[in-house]
Design an enzyme around this catalytic site. Structure first.
Site, PDB file in Angstrom:
ATOM      1  N   ASP A  47      45.496  38.960  38.979  1.00  0.00           N
ATOM      2  CA  ASP A  47      45.464  40.069  38.028  1.00  0.00           C
ATOM      3  C   ASP A  47      46.028  41.330  38.663  1.00  0.00           C
ATOM      4  O   ASP A  47      45.423  41.934  39.542  1.00  0.00           O
ATOM      5  CB  ASP A  47      44.027  40.324  37.576  1.00  0.00           C
ATOM      6  CG  ASP A  47      43.937  41.426  36.531  1.00  0.00           C
ATOM      7  OD1 ASP A  47      44.087  41.119  35.343  1.00  0.00           O
ATOM      8  OD2 ASP A  47      43.723  42.596  36.905  1.00  0.00           O
ATOM      9  N   TYR A  52      48.997  49.588  39.429  1.00  0.00           N
ATOM     10  CA  TYR A  52      48.599  49.229  40.798  1.00  0.00           C
ATOM     11  C   TYR A  52      49.764  49.306  41.783  1.00  0.00           C
ATOM     12  O   TYR A  52      49.539  49.267  42.996  1.00  0.00           O
ATOM     13  CB  TYR A  52      48.028  47.803  40.847  1.00  0.00           C
ATOM     14  CG  TYR A  52      46.858  47.514  39.958  1.00  0.00           C
ATOM     15  CD1 TYR A  52      46.170  48.523  39.280  1.00  0.00           C
ATOM     16  CD2 TYR A  52      46.420  46.196  39.772  1.00  0.00           C
ATOM     17  CE1 TYR A  52      45.093  48.233  38.458  1.00  0.00           C
ATOM     18  CE2 TYR A  52      45.345  45.904  38.956  1.00  0.00           C
ATOM     19  CZ  TYR A  52      44.698  46.915  38.287  1.00  0.00           C
ATOM     20  OH  TYR A  52      43.640  46.602  37.470  1.00  0.00           O
ATOM     21  N   LYS A  83      49.628  44.687  33.328  1.00  0.00           N
ATOM     22  CA  LYS A  83      49.168  45.617  32.291  1.00  0.00           C
ATOM     23  C   LYS A  83      50.170  46.748  32.111  1.00  0.00           C
ATOM     24  O   LYS A  83      50.846  47.144  33.060  1.00  0.00           O
ATOM     25  CB  LYS A  83      47.804  46.213  32.660  1.00  0.00           C
ATOM     26  CG  LYS A  83      46.762  45.180  33.055  1.00  0.00           C
ATOM     27  CD  LYS A  83      45.460  45.817  33.514  1.00  0.00           C
ATOM     28  CE  LYS A  83      44.559  44.791  34.160  1.00  0.00           C
ATOM     29  NZ  LYS A  83      44.986  44.430  35.517  1.00  0.00           N
ATOM     30  N   HIS A 117      46.554  48.716  29.086  1.00  0.00           N
ATOM     31  CA  HIS A 117      45.587  49.049  30.134  1.00  0.00           C
ATOM     32  C   HIS A 117      44.365  49.812  29.623  1.00  0.00           C
ATOM     33  O   HIS A 117      43.267  49.684  30.169  1.00  0.00           O
ATOM     34  CB  HIS A 117      46.293  49.847  31.240  1.00  0.00           C
ATOM     35  CG  HIS A 117      45.679  49.673  32.589  1.00  0.00           C
ATOM     36  ND1 HIS A 117      46.426  49.562  33.745  1.00  0.00           N
ATOM     37  CD2 HIS A 117      44.401  49.582  32.978  1.00  0.00           C
ATOM     38  CE1 HIS A 117      45.607  49.422  34.786  1.00  0.00           C
ATOM     39  NE2 HIS A 117      44.383  49.430  34.346  1.00  0.00           N
TER      40      HIS A 117
END
Length: 289
Positions: A47, A52, A83, A117
């Site tokens: 994930d 990120y 996301k 998100h």
């Protein structure tokens, strides 16, 4: 079969491994290595997110694992999630963001699941994003779509879109015994939306809780393992995060833990509201602003 491939079936008929490796705040120079090690250990679910800044590295780790043994290590055995961040809500912006995520995923060919998100924009932008999501599923480049950090009101809004063709497969939210979100989770279940639990260990901030310690001793497991088993007992997909290789196997070695109703009652704190970070499930709709 890898223990990490034990799966649930989503509302679109596709399967998702019950446990995935979360890589939030995992530095790019670390992400590829920990993803590769996780897959070697037995994980089959990773994930990531645009936010990120480690999508390409996650895909590099997956690609390296496939190259290790191409005859047996197949792309179709891996479930890769990313996301679309809040800054890219809206039809055109979301299309561009997904194309960017697909480019970073070139080595693995496609994205298994893409999530919005959070709901933190407005009706027009959220709706436009979902229209873009549906188009990418139709193209085959994205297999499943869902949301993250959506509250009931956000899900109700989405499910009422006049041009909805594909309902969300997943709502990824922070959930654990000190943030149970019982009403939200029940709503998701009633609509065929799987709950995916992030921060399932409450970032270890509840380690030492007497009930948690007692259950760890009773079952002969670590406190983190008990919390992962709790998510599984509730029927959730669970995303424990670690950058420590020695914790990879213990976080996966939980399927034999059978928490009883008494165990659950001891551990659960339904009246607590303990978030370890943000909580966009409370983000106001346009009519509430």
């Amino acid at each position: 079969m890898s223990i990490g491939s034990i799966s649930y079936t989503l509302n679109n008929g596709l399967t998702i491994p019950k446990i995935g490796l979360g890589i939030y705040k995992t530095p790019p120079n670390v992400a590829a290595g920990i993803v590769y090690s996780a897959l070697v250990t037995g994980y089959r679910h990773v994930d990531s997110a645009e936010y990120y800044e480690n999508e390409e590295d996650a895909c590099e780790g997956i690609s390296k694992w496939i190259a290790l043994d191409p005859a047996n290590n197949k792309r179709e055995d891996i479930f890769y999630t990313t996301k679309v961040w809040d800054d890219y809500h809206g039809y055109e912006a979301t299309k561009k963001a997904i194309e960017g995520s697909l480019k970073k995923a070139e080595k693995i060919g496609y994205i298994d699941l893409i999530l919005l998100h959070s709901p933190s924009s407005d009706y027009e932008k959220r709706h436009g994003s979902w229209m873009a999501f549906q188009e990418f599923v139709a193209s085959g480049k994205v297999k499943s779509i869902g949301v993250s950090n959506y509250g009931i009101k956000h899900l109700e809004e989405l499910l009422a879109y006049p041009d909805l063709k594909i309902p969300p497969a997943i709502n990824q939210i922070e959930v654990h015994p000190w943030l149970m979100r019982s009403e939200l989770c029940a709503y998701c279940k009633s609509k065929g939306i799987m709950v995916e639990a992030y921060s399932p260990l409450a970032k270890a901030r509840k380690f030492g809780d007497p009930a948690l310690v007692a259950l760890a001793e009773k079952h002969g497991k670590g406190q983190g393992q008990i919390l992962i088993a709790w998510s599984l007992a509730k029927g959730y997909i669970v995303l424990p995060k670690t950058v420590t290789e020695s914790r990879l196997l213990p976080n996966l070695d939980v399927f034999e833990i059978k928490l009883t109703e008494e165990d659950l009652a001891l551990l659960e704190k339904p009246n607590e509201y303990f978030t370890t970070g943000w909580d966009p499930t409370t983000y106001p709709l346009d009519s509430e602003k």
